[in-house]
Design a protein around this motif. Structure first.
Motif, PDB file in Angstrom:
ATOM      1  N   PRO A 190      24.606  67.414  64.653  1.00 46.53           N
ATOM      2  CA  PRO A 190      24.522  68.424  63.580  1.00 46.53           C
ATOM      3  C   PRO A 190      25.488  68.156  62.424  1.00 46.53           C
ATOM      4  O   PRO A 190      25.168  68.449  61.265  1.00 46.53           O
ATOM      5  N   LEU A 191      26.643  67.574  62.725  1.00 44.47           N
ATOM      6  CA  LEU A 191      27.614  67.302  61.666  1.00 44.47           C
ATOM      7  C   LEU A 191      27.135  66.179  60.744  1.00 44.47           C
ATOM      8  O   LEU A 191      27.432  66.187  59.547  1.00 44.47           O
ATOM      9  N   ILE A 192      26.411  65.216  61.288  1.00 42.82           N
ATOM     10  CA  ILE A 192      25.880  64.139  60.452  1.00 42.82           C
ATOM     11  C   ILE A 192      24.907  64.690  59.420  1.00 42.82           C
ATOM     12  O   ILE A 192      24.882  64.272  58.259  1.00 42.82           O
ATOM     13  N   LEU A 193      24.091  65.672  59.851  1.00 38.33           N
ATOM     14  CA  LEU A 193      23.117  66.263  58.937  1.00 38.33           C
ATOM     15  C   LEU A 193      23.788  67.051  57.815  1.00 38.33           C
ATOM     16  O   LEU A 193      23.225  67.190  56.728  1.00 38.33           O
ATOM     17  N   LEU A 194      24.994  67.571  58.075  1.00 35.07           N
ATOM     18  CA  LEU A 194      25.679  68.371  57.065  1.00 35.07           C
ATOM     19  C   LEU A 194      26.321  67.515  55.972  1.00 35.07           C
ATOM     20  O   LEU A 194      26.667  68.032  54.904  1.00 35.07           O
ATOM     21  N   ASN A 195      26.494  66.222  56.258  1.00 34.99           N
ATOM     22  CA  ASN A 195      27.063  65.301  55.255  1.00 34.99           C
ATOM     23  C   ASN A 195      28.421  65.783  54.744  1.00 34.99           C
ATOM     24  O   ASN A 195      28.692  65.834  53.538  1.00 34.99           O
ATOM     25  N   LEU A 196      29.314  66.116  55.690  1.00 37.95           N
ATOM     26  CA  LEU A 196      30.664  66.548  55.320  1.00 37.95           C
ATOM     27  C   LEU A 196      31.538  65.332  55.038  1.00 37.95           C
ATOM     28  O   LEU A 196      31.253  64.218  55.477  1.00 37.95           O
ATOM     29  N   ARG A 197      32.646  65.553  54.322  1.00 39.76           N
ATOM     30  CA  ARG A 197      33.556  64.469  53.963  1.00 39.76           C
ATOM     31  C   ARG A 197      35.008  64.793  54.299  1.00 39.76           C
ATOM     32  O   ARG A 197      35.805  63.885  54.527  1.00 39.76           O
ATOM     33  N   ASN A 198      35.360  66.069  54.368  1.00 43.15           N
ATOM     34  CA  ASN A 198      36.743  66.464  54.587  1.00 43.15           C
ATOM     35  C   ASN A 198      37.028  66.611  56.074  1.00 43.15           C
ATOM     36  O   ASN A 198      36.207  67.142  56.836  1.00 43.15           O
ATOM     37  N   TYR A 199      38.222  66.164  56.501  1.00 39.47           N
ATOM     38  CA  TYR A 199      38.602  66.228  57.918  1.00 39.47           C
ATOM     39  C   TYR A 199      38.619  67.660  58.436  1.00 39.47           C
ATOM     40  O   TYR A 199      38.101  67.944  59.524  1.00 39.47           O
ATOM     41  N   ASN A 200      39.211  68.559  57.674  1.00 41.04           N
ATOM     42  CA  ASN A 200      39.283  69.958  58.106  1.00 41.04           C
ATOM     43  C   ASN A 200      37.899  70.586  58.230  1.00 41.04           C
ATOM     44  O   ASN A 200      37.663  71.415  59.113  1.00 41.04           O
ATOM     45  N   ASP A 201      36.965  70.191  57.348  1.00 42.75           N
ATOM     46  CA  ASP A 201      35.596  70.714  57.434  1.00 42.75           C
ATOM     47  C   ASP A 201      34.920  70.244  58.725  1.00 42.75           C
ATOM     48  O   ASP A 201      34.223  71.014  59.394  1.00 42.75           O
ATOM     49  N   PHE A 202      35.137  68.984  59.057  1.00 43.87           N
ATOM     50  CA  PHE A 202      34.581  68.469  60.314  1.00 43.87           C
ATOM     51  C   PHE A 202      35.119  69.256  61.512  1.00 43.87           C
ATOM     52  O   PHE A 202      34.365  69.623  62.423  1.00 43.87           O
ATOM     53  N   TYR A 203      36.399  69.499  61.494  1.00 45.24           N
ATOM     54  CA  TYR A 203      37.050  70.197  62.608  1.00 45.24           C
ATOM     55  C   TYR A 203      36.532  71.635  62.730  1.00 45.24           C
ATOM     56  O   TYR A 203      36.164  72.087  63.830  1.00 45.24           O
ATOM     57  N   GLU A 204      36.471  72.357  61.619  1.00 49.93           N
ATOM     58  CA  GLU A 204      36.033  73.753  61.652  1.00 49.93           C
ATOM     59  C   GLU A 204      34.553  73.871  62.050  1.00 49.93           C
ATOM     60  O   GLU A 204      34.185  74.737  62.865  1.00 49.93           O
ATOM     61  N   ARG A 205      33.689  73.014  61.505  1.00 55.28           N
ATOM     62  CA  ARG A 205      32.267  73.077  61.851  1.00 55.28           C
ATOM     63  C   ARG A 205      32.046  72.703  63.317  1.00 55.28           C
ATOM     64  O   ARG A 205      31.186  73.274  63.985  1.00 55.28           O
ATOM     65  N   ALA A 206      32.798  71.740  63.806  1.00 52.11           N
ATOM     66  CA  ALA A 206      32.678  71.367  65.222  1.00 52.11           C
ATOM     67  C   ALA A 206      33.076  72.534  66.123  1.00 52.11           C
ATOM     68  O   ALA A 206      32.439  72.780  67.167  1.00 52.11           O
ATOM     69  N   GLN A 207      34.109  73.269  65.749  1.00 48.48           N
ATOM     70  CA  GLN A 207      34.496  74.455  66.513  1.00 48.48           C
ATOM     71  C   GLN A 207      33.376  75.500  66.523  1.00 48.48           C
ATOM     72  O   GLN A 207      33.078  76.105  67.565  1.00 48.48           O
TER      73      GLN A 207
END
Length: 330
Positions: free
Chosen positions: A151-168
């Protein structure tokens, strides 16, 4: 200085003995730097406070190395002390091991928070791999479980904190779904154990059976005998024993059963029949015992005798009014 030492000790800084995992050396430096930042210590004060926390073989190492690191007339500096300390207790080999461990880090059975803490701990040994914020975020994403990473790949995030929060958030949602599904399953299982009927859609179904999963109606036995085509319960078949179908007794048939003809005109009993061709008729002799089967006798007759017998059968000839079956003997 005495007041600084007192404040420093109140923070309960870690001690180092020089024995154990090389990672303990790095953790010791990190613990001291937290205390130094809080107390806003100078470079010289940092070295003096750190040396105070050395014990055992580590304290011996410092006494023999101090003059080499800081010759007379050279003011102690924290960075020089850390470099010498790591050279002794956290070698390049140990550092390479930590870098490889960081590169191979995967979430596995850890939660997102546990994985992030391990990621942050190991990344300090490979700062060149995470200096770029985009590279840091991608490395964190690639180590996640597939069900979180996709799901994170589909969101096309770039920021480390965004990855961490979305994964949570994704992990929390998946855990809630799993808990809800388990709750429904346990409720359904309890209903089955208690014999309750559960409803799926608009149909009510009973508890599951071993094969199909649900009880099926069991057809009642019709109780029809496969030999005589009648119902006589568990008693032996009269067609096989020669008994009366009406009362079950031997010696007569249902048509002439005394039980059936009570209060009705008595019919004369049929004449006793001789055994024909090895077949034993149902009306056995009185007394309830059947006559044993006997082999019939085959006679050789002339043409004239055969014509006479044919006349008897067709009714054109009478043999003193005797029944036709008297011509045969057993």
């Amino acid at each position: 200085m005495p007041s600084l030492v007192e404040q420093f000790l109140k923070l309960k800084p870690p001690k180092f003995t020089g024995v154990g995992d090389p990672e303990a050396a790095a953790l010791w430096i990190q613990g001291l730097e937290k205390a130094f930042a809080l107390l806003m210590c100078f470079e010289t004060e940092k070295v003096l406070l750190a040396v105070y926390q050395l014990e055992g073989v580590a304290s011996t190492w410092w006494r023999t190395t101090q003059g080499v690191i800081f010759p007379e007339g050279v003011a102690p500096e924290w960075n020089a002390f850390v470099e010498a300390f790591n050279g002794k207790y956290f070698s390049e080999t140990a550092k390479e091991i930590k870098i490889i461990e960081f590169q191979r880090l995967r979430q596995g059975s850890m939660t997102v928070d546990q994985y992030e803490a391990k990621f942050a701990e190991l990344s300090q040994y490979a700062p060149e791999l995470v200096e770029n914020p985009i590279n840091r975020g991608r490395r964190f994403r690639d180590g996640l479980k597939p069900e979180l990473r996709s799901p994170l790949i589909l969101l096309n995030l770039r920021n480390y904190n965004d990855f961490y929060e979305r994964a949570q958030m994704i992990e929390r949602d998946q855990n809630d779904r799993a808990a809800s599904s388990e709750s429904r399953f346990n409720s359904h299982r309890d209903n089955i154990r208690q014999g309750k009927r559960s409803m799926f859609g608009n149909k009510f179904q009973g508890p599951p059976s071993k094969k199909s999963g649900f009880n099926r109606p069991i057809p009642k036995s019709v109780g029809v005998c496969r030999f005589c085509g009648r119902r006589h319960g568990t008693t032996p078949c009269p067609a096989r024993t020669g008994a009366c179908f009406e009362c079950g007794q031997q010696g007569h048939i249902a048509r002439y059963c005394p039980k059936k003809q009570r209060g009705q005109p008595q019919l004369p009993p049929p004449p006793p029949l001789r055994q024909i061709g090895g077949y034993a008729p149902q009306n056995a002799p009185q007394g309830g015992q059947q006559r044993p089967l006997a082999q019939g006798t085959v006679y050789v007759i002339t043409q004239g005798q055969a014509e006479a017998m044919l006349g008897v059968i067709t009714g054109t000839v009478s043999l003193n009014d005797q029944p036709a079956y008297a011509l045969f003997d057993s």
